[in-house]
Design a protein around this motif. Structure first.
Motif, short mmCIF file in Angstrom:
data_model
loop_
_atom_site.label_atom_id
_atom_site.label_comp_id
_atom_site.label_asym_id
_atom_site.label_seq_id
_atom_site.Cartn_x
_atom_site.Cartn_y
_atom_site.Cartn_z
N PHE A 101 1.82 -20.17 -1.05
CA PHE A 101 1.40 -19.09 -1.88
C PHE A 101 0.07 -18.56 -1.30
N SER A 102 -0.87 -19.25 -0.68
CA SER A 102 -1.78 -18.29 0.24
C SER A 102 -1.31 -17.69 1.11
N LEU A 103 -0.31 -18.17 2.22
CA LEU A 103 0.21 -17.09 2.99
C LEU A 103 1.03 -16.01 2.31
N LEU A 104 1.57 -16.42 1.60
CA LEU A 104 2.61 -15.04 0.72
C LEU A 104 1.51 -14.04 0.34
N LEU A 105 0.23 -14.39 -0.24
CA LEU A 105 -0.78 -13.65 -0.87
C LEU A 105 -1.29 -12.72 0.33
N VAL A 106 -1.69 -13.43 1.32
CA VAL A 106 -2.07 -12.68 2.74
C VAL A 106 -1.11 -11.76 3.18
N ILE A 107 0.22 -11.83 3.23
CA ILE A 107 1.27 -11.02 3.68
C ILE A 107 1.37 -10.09 2.54
N SER A 108 1.08 -10.16 1.32
CA SER A 108 1.38 -9.27 0.23
C SER A 108 0.38 -8.26 0.39
N VAL A 109 -0.78 -8.75 0.62
CA VAL A 109 -2.02 -7.81 0.59
C VAL A 109 -2.08 -6.92 1.93
N THR A 110 -1.90 -7.53 2.92
CA THR A 110 -1.59 -6.80 4.15
C THR A 110 -0.56 -5.71 4.10
N ASN A 111 0.75 -6.05 3.58
CA ASN A 111 1.61 -5.11 3.61
C ASN A 111 1.44 -3.83 2.61
N TYR A 112 0.50 -4.20 1.41
CA TYR A 112 0.03 -3.12 0.54
C TYR A 112 -0.98 -2.21 1.12
N LEU A 113 -1.80 -2.93 1.95
CA LEU A 113 -2.79 -2.09 2.61
C LEU A 113 -2.13 -1.15 3.60
N ARG A 114 -0.96 -1.53 4.46
CA ARG A 114 -0.38 -0.80 5.30
C ARG A 114 0.31 0.35 4.56
N ILE A 115 0.81 0.07 3.46
CA ILE A 115 1.63 0.98 2.72
C ILE A 115 0.79 2.27 1.97
N ILE A 116 -0.37 1.86 1.48
CA ILE A 116 -1.22 2.70 0.79
C ILE A 116 -1.76 3.88 1.84
N LYS A 117 -1.67 5.17 1.43
CA LYS A 117 -2.14 6.11 2.43
C LYS A 117 -2.82 7.21 1.56
N ASP A 118 -2.62 7.27 0.21
CA ASP A 118 -3.15 8.27 -0.53
C ASP A 118 -3.42 7.69 -2.02
N ILE A 119 -4.01 8.61 -2.74
CA ILE A 119 -4.34 7.94 -4.15
C ILE A 119 -3.28 7.97 -5.09
N GLU A 120 -1.86 8.43 -4.69
CA GLU A 120 -0.89 8.18 -5.53
C GLU A 120 -0.22 6.88 -5.42
N VAL A 121 0.23 6.45 -6.59
CA VAL A 121 0.74 4.98 -6.59
C VAL A 121 2.23 5.37 -6.75
N LYS A 122 2.97 4.93 -5.55
CA LYS A 122 4.34 5.26 -5.61
C LYS A 122 4.89 4.16 -6.00
N PRO A 123 6.51 4.19 -6.29
CA PRO A 123 7.07 2.79 -6.61
C PRO A 123 6.91 1.65 -5.69
#
Length: 59
Positions: A10-32
């Motif tokens: 679960f800890s590894l999945l959380l780290v991967i998810s947060v890293t993926n989210y930080l890579r995806i987000i580029k602007d203020i809009e929350v896309k699907p």
């Protein structure tokens, strides 16, 4: 599954998810995709908290 292995998974999945989210987000809009990433982070965090609480109760 061994409770210790569950915590690690679960800890590894959380780290991967947060890293993926930080890579995806580029602007203020929350896309699907960003919304699904936030949802996945919350779900994994909930599972992680549940395992930690269960481990603390069994002490």
């Amino acid at each position: 599954m061994n409770p210790k292995k569950k915590l690690i998974v679960f800890s590894l999945l959380l780290v991967i998810s947060v890293t993926n989210y930080l890579r995806i987000i580029k602007d203020i809009e929350v896309k699907p995709v960003g919304f699904l990433s936030i949802f996945a982070i919350g779900a994994i965090l909930g599972l992680l908290f549940q395992e930690i609480i269960a481990k603390l109760k069994n002490r």
